[in-house]
Design a protein around this motif. Structure first.
Motif, PDB file in Angstrom:
ATOM      1  N   ALA A  24       0.850  -1.185   0.000  1.00 42.38           N
ATOM      2  CA  ALA A  24       0.000   0.000   0.000  1.00 42.38           C
ATOM      3  C   ALA A  24       0.889   1.239   0.000  1.00 42.38           C
ATOM      4  CB  ALA A  24      -0.914   0.016   1.216  1.00 42.38           C
ATOM      5  N   VAL A  25       0.570   2.190  -0.874  1.00 38.89           N
ATOM      6  CA  VAL A  25       1.308   3.445  -0.970  1.00 38.89           C
ATOM      7  C   VAL A  25       0.393   4.549  -0.455  1.00 38.89           C
ATOM      8  CG1 VAL A  25       2.591   5.005  -2.484  1.00 38.89           C
ATOM      9  CG2 VAL A  25       2.497   2.555  -3.018  1.00 38.89           C
ATOM     10  N   THR A  26       0.808   5.221   0.612  1.00 42.67           N
ATOM     11  CA  THR A  26      -0.013   6.244   1.240  1.00 42.67           C
ATOM     12  C   THR A  26       0.714   7.582   1.237  1.00 42.67           C
ATOM     13  OG1 THR A  26       0.853   5.835   3.472  1.00 42.67           O
ATOM     14  CG2 THR A  26      -1.006   4.479   2.750  1.00 42.67           C
ATOM     15  N   GLY A  27      -0.012   8.623   1.646  1.00 43.11           N
ATOM     16  CA  GLY A  27       0.570   9.954   1.711  1.00 43.11           C
ATOM     17  C   GLY A  27      -0.449  10.992   1.296  1.00 43.11           C
ATOM     18  N   PRO A  28      -0.179  12.271   1.547  1.00 42.67           N
ATOM     19  CA  PRO A  28      -1.128  13.330   1.221  1.00 42.67           C
ATOM     20  C   PRO A  28      -1.291  13.507  -0.282  1.00 42.67           C
ATOM     21  CG  PRO A  28       0.960  14.271   1.921  1.00 42.67           C
ATOM     22  CD  PRO A  28       1.057  12.806   2.180  1.00 42.67           C
ATOM     23  N   LYS A  44       2.106   9.771  -5.289  1.00 41.15           N
ATOM     24  CA  LYS A  44       1.659   8.371  -5.246  1.00 41.15           C
ATOM     25  C   LYS A  44       1.202   7.872  -6.609  1.00 41.15           C
ATOM     26  CE  LYS A  44      -1.691   8.891  -2.301  1.00 41.15           C
ATOM     27  NZ  LYS A  44      -1.687  10.380  -2.269  1.00 41.15           N
ATOM     28  N   SER A  45       0.295   8.605  -7.236  1.00 36.43           N
ATOM     29  CA  SER A  45      -0.243   8.160  -8.519  1.00 36.43           C
ATOM     30  C   SER A  45       0.817   8.208  -9.612  1.00 36.43           C
ATOM     31  CB  SER A  45      -1.451   9.009  -8.916  1.00 36.43           C
ATOM     32  OG  SER A  45      -2.537   8.789  -8.030  1.00 36.43           O
ATOM     33  N   THR A  46       1.703   9.193  -9.545  1.00 33.70           N
ATOM     34  CA  THR A  46       2.806   9.253 -10.518  1.00 33.70           C
ATOM     35  C   THR A  46       3.681   8.030 -10.390  1.00 33.70           C
ATOM     36  OG1 THR A  46       2.807  11.670 -10.481  1.00 33.70           O
ATOM     37  CG2 THR A  46       4.793  10.584 -11.294  1.00 33.70           C
ATOM     38  N   LEU A  47       3.980   7.632  -9.166  1.00 31.62           N
ATOM     39  CA  LEU A  47       4.776   6.427  -8.945  1.00 31.62           C
ATOM     40  C   LEU A  47       4.096   5.221  -9.564  1.00 31.62           C
ATOM     41  CD1 LEU A  47       7.147   4.953  -7.572  1.00 31.62           C
ATOM     42  CD2 LEU A  47       5.721   4.782  -5.522  1.00 31.62           C
ATOM     43  N   LEU A  48       2.787   5.091  -9.374  1.00 34.03           N
ATOM     44  CA  LEU A  48       2.048   3.962  -9.923  1.00 34.03           C
ATOM     45  C   LEU A  48       2.105   3.966 -11.450  1.00 34.03           C
ATOM     46  CD1 LEU A  48       0.466   1.867  -8.177  1.00 34.03           C
ATOM     47  CD2 LEU A  48      -1.608   2.890  -9.088  1.00 34.03           C
ATOM     48  N   GLN A  49       1.970   5.133 -12.052  1.00 32.01           N
ATOM     49  CA  GLN A  49       2.025   5.238 -13.508  1.00 32.01           C
ATOM     50  C   GLN A  49       3.396   4.857 -14.043  1.00 32.01           C
ATOM     51  OE1 GLN A  49       0.783   9.277 -14.140  1.00 32.01           O
ATOM     52  NE2 GLN A  49      -1.321   8.870 -13.524  1.00 32.01           N
ATOM     53  N   ARG A  66       2.675  -4.624   3.547  1.00 33.85           N
ATOM     54  CA  ARG A  66       3.662  -3.550   3.747  1.00 33.85           C
ATOM     55  C   ARG A  66       3.035  -2.226   3.341  1.00 33.85           C
ATOM     56  NH1 ARG A  66       8.995  -3.540  -0.036  1.00 33.85           N
ATOM     57  NH2 ARG A  66      10.069  -1.675   0.739  1.00 33.85           N
ATOM     58  N   VAL A  67       3.354  -1.170   4.072  1.00 34.88           N
ATOM     59  CA  VAL A  67       2.835   0.162   3.770  1.00 34.88           C
ATOM     60  C   VAL A  67       4.015   1.118   3.655  1.00 34.88           C
ATOM     61  CG1 VAL A  67       1.362   2.069   4.524  1.00 34.88           C
ATOM     62  CG2 VAL A  67       0.705  -0.297   5.045  1.00 34.88           C
ATOM     63  N   ILE A  68       4.079   1.861   2.541  1.00 31.73           N
ATOM     64  CA  ILE A  68       5.063   2.928   2.431  1.00 31.73           C
ATOM     65  C   ILE A  68       4.325   4.254   2.385  1.00 31.73           C
ATOM     66  CG2 ILE A  68       6.754   1.485   1.247  1.00 31.73           C
ATOM     67  CD1 ILE A  68       6.066   3.024  -1.343  1.00 31.73           C
ATOM     68  N   SER A  69       4.938   5.279   2.953  1.00 32.82           N
ATOM     69  CA  SER A  69       4.359   6.618   2.972  1.00 32.82           C
ATOM     70  C   SER A  69       5.253   7.547   2.163  1.00 32.82           C
ATOM     71  CB  SER A  69       4.248   7.121   4.407  1.00 32.82           C
ATOM     72  OG  SER A  69       3.720   8.436   4.436  1.00 32.82           O
ATOM     73  N   MET A  70       4.622   8.369   1.314  1.00 32.25           N
ATOM     74  CA  MET A  70       5.363   9.312   0.490  1.00 32.25           C
ATOM     75  C   MET A  70       5.131  10.737   0.975  1.00 32.25           C
ATOM     76  SD  MET A  70       5.054   7.833  -3.413  1.00 32.25           S
ATOM     77  CE  MET A  70       6.340   8.978  -3.958  1.00 32.25           C
ATOM     78  N   ARG A  71       6.166  11.547   0.851  1.00 35.20           N
ATOM     79  CA  ARG A  71       6.087  12.977   1.139  1.00 35.20           C
ATOM     80  C   ARG A  71       6.922  13.705   0.093  1.00 35.20           C
ATOM     81  NH1 ARG A  71       3.087  11.015   4.172  1.00 35.20           N
ATOM     82  NH2 ARG A  71       2.603  11.475   6.360  1.00 35.20           N
ATOM     83  N   ASP A  72       6.295  14.661  -0.612  1.00 35.78           N
ATOM     84  CA  ASP A  72       7.006  15.510  -1.566  1.00 35.78           C
ATOM     85  C   ASP A  72       7.819  14.699  -2.567  1.00 35.78           C
ATOM     86  OD1 ASP A  72       6.038  17.794  -0.228  1.00 35.78           O
ATOM     87  OD2 ASP A  72       7.698  17.679   1.217  1.00 35.78           O
ATOM     88  N   GLY A  73       7.237  13.603  -3.060  1.00 39.08           N
ATOM     89  CA  GLY A  73       7.879  12.824  -4.107  1.00 39.08           C
ATOM     90  C   GLY A  73       8.904  11.826  -3.635  1.00 39.08           C
ATOM     91  N   THR A  74       9.129  11.718  -2.326  1.00 40.60           N
ATOM     92  CA  THR A  74      10.110  10.774  -1.796  1.00 40.60           C
ATOM     93  C   THR A  74       9.439   9.806  -0.837  1.00 40.60           C
ATOM     94  OG1 THR A  74      10.705  12.137   0.109  1.00 40.60           O
ATOM     95  CG2 THR A  74      11.882  12.549  -1.954  1.00 40.60           C
ATOM     96  N   LEU A  75      10.151   8.735  -0.483  1.00 38.47           N
ATOM     97  CA  LEU A  75       9.646   7.785   0.499  1.00 38.47           C
ATOM     98  C   LEU A  75       9.972   8.281   1.893  1.00 38.47           C
ATOM     99  CD1 LEU A  75      10.503   4.292  -1.012  1.00 38.47           C
ATOM    100  CD2 LEU A  75       8.524   5.764  -1.404  1.00 38.47           C
ATOM    101  N   ALA A  76       8.938   8.420   2.723  1.00 30.52           N
ATOM    102  CA  ALA A  76       9.136   8.914   4.082  1.00 30.52           C
ATOM    103  C   ALA A  76       9.331   7.784   5.071  1.00 30.52           C
ATOM    104  CB  ALA A  76       7.949   9.779   4.502  1.00 30.52           C
ATOM    105  N   ASP A  77       8.566   6.698   4.924  1.00 33.27           N
ATOM    106  CA  ASP A  77       8.746   5.569   5.823  1.00 33.27           C
ATOM    107  C   ASP A  77       8.228   4.285   5.186  1.00 33.27           C
ATOM    108  OD1 ASP A  77       6.245   7.295   7.399  1.00 33.27           O
ATOM    109  OD2 ASP A  77       5.817   5.328   6.573  1.00 33.27           O
TER     110      ASP A  77
END
Length: 237
Positions: free
Chosen positions: A19-23, A28-33, A193-204
């Motif tokens: 799961a890819v999360t974040g504001p 997130k969607s760009t990464l998926l594309q 597994r869950v990753i969180s994105m912030r400002d185009g990068t992986l936060a956690d």
């Protein structure tokens, strides 16, 4: 210049649900594309099934998407003039399957998602949750290496969301590699597994146990490297 995704280093083993999360607007969607070959990185490499795909021609990318990647979108993107069964048959037909084989596969998948009795209905005759289940069946038509889902429950009520979560849990149990972009904590909790994105990068990066609790948390920051799906997909800066 704005970098939608920058310095991402991600490795997802085959068979994992991520799961890819974040504001909103974090990439997130760009990464998926990028992972699905719908977009190309300005820098870096994308690999799928041991093959680099970011430098393929548009025709070759289209063939790869048909055979190796299943997409599930928030807005369903069904063909509204086609029945549920015909929507599910379409990817197999485009990939070269015979009409008989495509029809049989559609019947199997609609049975799997609980819509065997709605096979001849048009999308306009289905509820939102039923449309999304058709979209999931369509994504599985060609036995893809990975299913990419972008906010798959975003347009659904609680009951329909529950149905989709149960379906995704079945896919997870069957070993289907699944990457989901979501704002919904209920969706994220079904992942391995869950990753969180912030400002185009992986936060956690958090790995979950069977009850949706975090077992390991590591800060990723803005390190360089690549984006990968284990032996399935890799994108390197």
């Amino acid at each position: 210049m704005v970098w939608a995704v920058d310095g991402v280093d991600l490795d997802v083993p085959a068979g994992q649900t991520l799961a890819v999360t974040g504001p909103s607007g974090c990439g997130k969607s760009t990464l998926l594309q990028l992972l699905g070959g719908l977009d190309r990185p300005t820098e870096g490499e994308v690999w799928l099934g041991g093959m680099r795909i970011d430098h393929l021609s548009e025709r070759a990318l289209a063939r790869l998407r048909r055979r190796s990647v299943g997409f599930v979108f928030q807005a369903y993107h069904l063909m509204y003039e086609l029945s549920a069964a015909q929507n599910v048959e379409l990817p197999a037909l485009l990939a070269g399957a015979s009409p008989r084989a495509a029809r049989r596969r559609a019947e199997e998948l609609l049975q799997q998602v609980g819509l065997a009795g709605r096979a001849r209905h048009l999308p306009s005759e289905l509820s939102g949750g039923q449309r999304q289940r058709v979209a999931v069946a369509r994504a599985l038509a060609n036995d893809p290496l990975v299913v990419l889902a972008d906010e798959p429950t975003g347009n659904l009520d609680s009951a329909a969301t529950h149905d989709i979560l149960r379906l995704f849990d079945e896919l997870r149990a069957a070993g289907q590699t699944l990457v989901m972009v979501t704002h919904d904590e209920r969706v994220a909790a079904t992942a391995d597994r869950v990753i969180s994105m912030r400002d185009g990068t992986l936060a956690d990066d958090t790995r979950l146990d069977g009850d949706g609790r975090g077992m390991r948390h590591s800060h990723q920051g803005t390190g360089s490297g690549g984006t990968g799906l284990g032996a399935l997909l890799r994108w390197e800066d």
